[in-house]
Design a protein around this motif. Sequence first.
Motif, mmCIF file in Angstrom:
data_model
loop_
_atom_site.group_PDB
_atom_site.id
_atom_site.type_symbol
_atom_site.label_atom_id
_atom_site.label_comp_id
_atom_site.label_asym_id
_atom_site.label_seq_id
_atom_site.Cartn_x
_atom_site.Cartn_y
_atom_site.Cartn_z
ATOM 1 N N GLU A 143 13.221 -5.798 0.042
ATOM 2 C CA GLU A 143 12.014 -7.263 1.377
ATOM 3 C C GLU A 143 11.042 -7.020 0.608
ATOM 4 O O GLU A 143 10.450 -8.741 1.224
ATOM 5 N N GLU A 144 9.924 -6.255 0.027
ATOM 6 C CA GLU A 144 8.972 -6.985 -1.032
ATOM 7 C C GLU A 144 9.129 -6.533 -2.381
ATOM 8 O O GLU A 144 9.942 -5.845 -2.934
ATOM 9 N N GLN A 182 7.047 2.781 3.314
ATOM 10 C CA GLN A 182 6.302 3.214 4.028
ATOM 11 C C GLN A 182 6.799 3.479 5.717
ATOM 12 O O GLN A 182 7.735 2.308 6.309
ATOM 13 N N GLU A 183 5.921 3.991 6.319
ATOM 14 C CA GLU A 183 5.930 2.709 7.535
ATOM 15 C C GLU A 183 6.580 1.781 8.190
ATOM 16 O O GLU A 183 5.379 1.383 7.660
ATOM 17 N N GLY A 184 7.748 1.055 8.917
ATOM 18 C CA GLY A 184 7.442 -0.119 9.145
ATOM 19 C C GLY A 184 8.363 -1.230 8.265
ATOM 20 O O GLY A 184 8.398 -2.254 8.137
ATOM 21 N N THR A 185 8.294 -0.671 6.594
ATOM 22 C CA THR A 185 9.686 -1.037 5.692
ATOM 23 C C THR A 185 11.117 -0.750 6.636
ATOM 24 O O THR A 185 11.355 0.270 7.289
ATOM 25 N N SER A 186 11.869 -1.888 6.278
ATOM 26 C CA SER A 186 13.308 -1.492 6.200
ATOM 27 C C SER A 186 13.846 -1.658 4.889
ATOM 28 O O SER A 186 14.498 -3.333 4.134
ATOM 29 N N GLN A 205 12.139 5.499 4.295
ATOM 30 C CA GLN A 205 10.901 5.603 4.578
ATOM 31 C C GLN A 205 10.681 6.975 3.811
ATOM 32 O O GLN A 205 10.879 8.566 4.678
#
Length: 377
Positions: free
Chosen positions: A231-232, A187-191, A197
């Motif tokens: 990242e997650e 989603q928006e804001g992820t890398s 995205q």
Amino acid sequence: MSAHKTTATVKQIAACLEEMAPLTLAESWDKVGLQVGDPKRQVKKVMLSLDSNDEGVIDEAIAKGVDLIIAHHAMIFKPVQTLRTDTPYGRKLQKLLAHNIGVYVAHTNLDIAEGGINDILAGRLHLENVEVLSRVHNTRLKKLVVFVPETHHAQVLTALGDTGAGWIGNYSHCTFNTPGMGTFVPQEGTSPFIGEQGVLEKVEEVRVETIVSDLNQERVVRAMLEAHPYEEVAYDIYPLEIMGQELGVGRVGDLVQEMTLEQFTNFVKQQYGVEHARIVGPRDRNVRRVAVLGGSGEEYYPQALQKGADVFVTGDIRYHYAQDALAEGLCMVDPGHNTEKICLPSVQAYLEAKLREYGYDAEVFVSETNTEPFTFL
């Protein structure tokens, strides 16, 4: 292992020791952990001592430029009602604070820990078939499940196993691995490590299942997250009903060969580095099975009997306990409470190895101050 040496803080050095002797192992009545000082204080010199509440130890620390004293016996045990510097106790605290010397205590947690005080004492007597004398609790086991892309599967497996996950009996690095398909939309804001995205991504992943104990869960998870590329990270931890390793006070085991009580007492004196020991029982009685408990352990003599011990080695034995044990056929050897100091070089070696592993630049040495309050005429 880090190639670059960094200056460790009190908190970081404490964390190294707590990998062997977690504070959660300590008895409920005990006072352990950082008792004096700032956890963020940088440390160049660490001094190990049996006792922290000893003015000679504190003066030695001042003279040698020590930043942190790690002791077995607490500096602060009872509530401090006043802090008057005209009293011996207040003067000692004043010296510590004035010279910015921290005091960290590892007491019953170090007694109970695998590789701790009682294991070292049992090892000095070359005991075989060693087991816990009196169980305090068992480690709690949990199942850790993590989903890893195939490209980093081996890397995460190594991180898990090398930090202690996957121990079943005498087998390490135990895991179960199931291949599958993972999906996600960044989603928006992820890398994202993989994908773009707003686009559904499908990745060949492996579901890794392993066992972790409550004593090292935090360390294992931290290592897993560092090794994982995402990242997650998607992972689960499930509590299990099965019990882990038995932990407790004291140890009991068998001598390599049978001895008389007199021969055994001389062996204890030699191995523990003491000149005198009190004994309970006939000198010519043969002993083979030995219970040992560092410090003051007289109240555990019934457990020594239950475990089939012929002789119980512990300090500070009082008159009526000696009478009762003898009446039930148990011999006793009291080499004194201060014998616990023989364990300090082993703790030093462990801590030095951990500091090297993490790339910390700190000197660790054992106090030369004799804190034994008794002399014999």
